[in-house]
Motif scaffolding. Sequence first.
Motif, PDB file in Angstrom:
ATOM      1  N   ILE A 225       0.832  -1.205   0.000  1.00  0.00           N
ATOM      2  CA  ILE A 225       0.000   0.000   0.000  1.00  0.00           C
ATOM      3  C   ILE A 225       0.866   1.255   0.000  1.00  0.00           C
ATOM      4  O   ILE A 225       0.604   2.211  -0.736  1.00  0.00           O
ATOM      5  CB  ILE A 225      -0.940  -0.003   1.222  1.00  0.00           C
ATOM      6  N   ASP A 226       1.914   1.252   0.842  1.00  0.00           N
ATOM      7  CA  ASP A 226       2.773   2.431   0.972  1.00  0.00           C
ATOM      8  C   ASP A 226       4.199   1.977   1.251  1.00  0.00           C
ATOM      9  O   ASP A 226       4.602   1.850   2.412  1.00  0.00           O
ATOM     10  CB  ASP A 226       2.254   3.325   2.109  1.00  0.00           C
ATOM     11  N   PRO A 227       4.974   1.689   0.216  1.00  0.00           N
ATOM     12  CA  PRO A 227       6.337   1.184   0.425  1.00  0.00           C
ATOM     13  C   PRO A 227       7.237   2.132   1.197  1.00  0.00           C
ATOM     14  O   PRO A 227       8.078   1.697   1.994  1.00  0.00           O
ATOM     15  CB  PRO A 227       6.855   0.936  -0.991  1.00  0.00           C
ATOM     16  N   ALA A 228       7.081   3.430   0.997  1.00  0.00           N
ATOM     17  CA  ALA A 228       7.926   4.389   1.713  1.00  0.00           C
ATOM     18  C   ALA A 228       7.629   4.362   3.206  1.00  0.00           C
ATOM     19  O   ALA A 228       8.545   4.444   4.038  1.00  0.00           O
ATOM     20  CB  ALA A 228       7.713   5.790   1.146  1.00  0.00           C
ATOM     21  N   LEU A 229       6.364   4.243   3.547  1.00  0.00           N
ATOM     22  CA  LEU A 229       5.985   4.176   4.956  1.00  0.00           C
ATOM     23  C   LEU A 229       6.535   2.912   5.598  1.00  0.00           C
ATOM     24  O   LEU A 229       7.091   2.954   6.705  1.00  0.00           O
ATOM     25  CB  LEU A 229       4.460   4.206   5.094  1.00  0.00           C
ATOM     26  N   ALA A 230       6.407   1.775   4.917  1.00  0.00           N
ATOM     27  CA  ALA A 230       6.925   0.517   5.452  1.00  0.00           C
ATOM     28  C   ALA A 230       8.426   0.601   5.675  1.00  0.00           C
ATOM     29  O   ALA A 230       8.940   0.131   6.694  1.00  0.00           O
ATOM     30  CB  ALA A 230       6.588  -0.632   4.509  1.00  0.00           C
TER      31      ALA A 230
ATOM     32  N   GLU B 247      -9.104   5.201  14.124  1.00  0.00           N
ATOM     33  CA  GLU B 247      -9.304   5.947  15.363  1.00  0.00           C
ATOM     34  C   GLU B 247      -9.073   5.076  16.585  1.00  0.00           C
ATOM     35  O   GLU B 247      -8.445   5.520  17.565  1.00  0.00           O
ATOM     36  CB  GLU B 247     -10.720   6.520  15.396  1.00  0.00           C
ATOM     37  N   MET B 248      -9.544   3.839  16.567  1.00  0.00           N
ATOM     38  CA  MET B 248      -9.310   2.932  17.695  1.00  0.00           C
ATOM     39  C   MET B 248      -7.820   2.730  17.941  1.00  0.00           C
ATOM     40  O   MET B 248      -7.338   2.827  19.075  1.00  0.00           O
ATOM     41  CB  MET B 248      -9.944   1.567  17.416  1.00  0.00           C
ATOM     42  N   LEU B 249      -7.103   2.431  16.874  1.00  0.00           N
ATOM     43  CA  LEU B 249      -5.672   2.187  17.011  1.00  0.00           C
ATOM     44  C   LEU B 249      -4.947   3.438  17.495  1.00  0.00           C
ATOM     45  O   LEU B 249      -4.087   3.373  18.379  1.00  0.00           O
ATOM     46  CB  LEU B 249      -5.095   1.717  15.681  1.00  0.00           C
ATOM     47  N   ARG B 250      -5.304   4.575  16.930  1.00  0.00           N
ATOM     48  CA  ARG B 250      -4.655   5.822  17.321  1.00  0.00           C
ATOM     49  C   ARG B 250      -4.914   6.142  18.786  1.00  0.00           C
ATOM     50  O   ARG B 250      -3.985   6.498  19.526  1.00  0.00           O
ATOM     51  CB  ARG B 250      -5.161   6.967  16.451  1.00  0.00           C
ATOM     52  N   ASN B 251      -6.150   5.997  19.242  1.00  0.00           N
ATOM     53  CA  ASN B 251      -6.467   6.342  20.624  1.00  0.00           C
ATOM     54  C   ASN B 251      -5.787   5.399  21.619  1.00  0.00           C
ATOM     55  O   ASN B 251      -5.335   5.828  22.680  1.00  0.00           O
ATOM     56  CB  ASN B 251      -7.981   6.331  20.830  1.00  0.00           C
TER      57      ASN B 251
ATOM     58  N   GLU C 166      -5.058  -1.818   5.141  1.00  0.00           N
ATOM     59  CA  GLU C 166      -5.228  -0.393   4.865  1.00  0.00           C
ATOM     60  C   GLU C 166      -5.450   0.400   6.156  1.00  0.00           C
ATOM     61  O   GLU C 166      -5.024   1.559   6.261  1.00  0.00           O
ATOM     62  CB  GLU C 166      -6.387  -0.162   3.891  1.00  0.00           C
ATOM     63  N   VAL C 167      -6.088  -0.220   7.149  1.00  0.00           N
ATOM     64  CA  VAL C 167      -6.282   0.444   8.442  1.00  0.00           C
ATOM     65  C   VAL C 167      -4.935   0.594   9.152  1.00  0.00           C
ATOM     66  O   VAL C 167      -4.618   1.656   9.689  1.00  0.00           O
ATOM     67  CB  VAL C 167      -7.288  -0.350   9.310  1.00  0.00           C
ATOM     68  N   ALA C 168      -4.132  -0.468   9.133  1.00  0.00           N
ATOM     69  CA  ALA C 168      -2.812  -0.406   9.759  1.00  0.00           C
ATOM     70  C   ALA C 168      -1.946   0.645   9.101  1.00  0.00           C
ATOM     71  O   ALA C 168      -1.224   1.397   9.762  1.00  0.00           O
ATOM     72  CB  ALA C 168      -2.139  -1.778   9.701  1.00  0.00           C
ATOM     73  N   THR C 169      -2.012   0.703   7.771  1.00  0.00           N
ATOM     74  CA  THR C 169      -1.186   1.670   7.038  1.00  0.00           C
ATOM     75  C   THR C 169      -1.572   3.105   7.367  1.00  0.00           C
ATOM     76  O   THR C 169      -0.706   3.956   7.636  1.00  0.00           O
ATOM     77  CB  THR C 169      -1.318   1.411   5.527  1.00  0.00           C
TER      78      THR C 169
ATOM     79  N   LEU D  51      -0.401   3.879  10.983  1.00  0.00           N
ATOM     80  CA  LEU D  51       1.051   4.088  11.094  1.00  0.00           C
ATOM     81  C   LEU D  51       1.470   5.438  10.542  1.00  0.00           C
ATOM     82  O   LEU D  51       2.385   6.090  11.064  1.00  0.00           O
ATOM     83  CB  LEU D  51       1.797   2.960  10.391  1.00  0.00           C
ATOM     84  N   ALA D  52       0.810   5.878   9.477  1.00  0.00           N
ATOM     85  CA  ALA D  52       1.120   7.193   8.920  1.00  0.00           C
ATOM     86  C   ALA D  52       0.874   8.295   9.924  1.00  0.00           C
ATOM     87  O   ALA D  52       1.579   9.329   9.942  1.00  0.00           O
ATOM     88  CB  ALA D  52       0.301   7.432   7.645  1.00  0.00           C
TER      89      ALA D  52
END
Length: 235
Positions: A18-23, A198-202, A225-228, A231-232
């Motif tokens: 989904i986002d190689p730079a982020l990984a 939102e759950m993960l962030r909180n 996609e939620v994890a990505t 993480l961003a």
Amino acid sequence: MGRRWVTAAGTIRAIAEIDPALAARIFGSSDAIALGGWPGATTGRSWASSARFAEDVANETIPDGLQVAMYDPEHWDATPLDERLDPHAAIDTFGSLARSKGYTVLITPHPNLVSVPGSPFAPKDGETRESAYLRSGIVEVAAANADVIETQAQTLQRDPHRYRAFVAETVRIARATTWDIQVLSGLSTHPRYPATVEMLRNAWISVRDVVDGHYLSLARLRLPEVATAFLAETL
């Protein structure tokens, strides 16, 4: 604090699609532990059975270059029943052997160990699973035998107040046992229910001042996609 990430190589691949730079930014440094390996990360491998780990050591089937040995005892078939019923002994055996071989030791006991039928740590009347786990001594034994431990609190992540309370208490117990132990808390995209960003962030925000990082699970590669997106937001 709160910036070390541990996860499986399959999780990293799913995020990288989904986002190689982020990984690369999140997992491409030695602060990250990649179970199965990932360029730039510290290489780890997980065992659900202490006995199986001992067999692999004896048979010399563990690849050279492994740096982190992880023990993940849970109430599941992958962990033998005797290890589920006596996690103290199994954790001690795993930690002693892994340390003797020069590995960094990561232990991630699941609170559901107290729910194994016949467990001496079973919840008492009116006691929650998490309270029974805190009473069980499993955290103390893990902290005494590891360099890094994880609190598998992910089922609580949609309630950041309960999540923090449980994680913070495990951190207190662990560091009272071994003052320099690193403590992670679990986050998952599907801990028996679909998580949102939102759950993960909180949940992450609620403990970032007390933990050293997190174990991130996609739970059978669900909702990458939620994890990505989550993480961003941590950068």
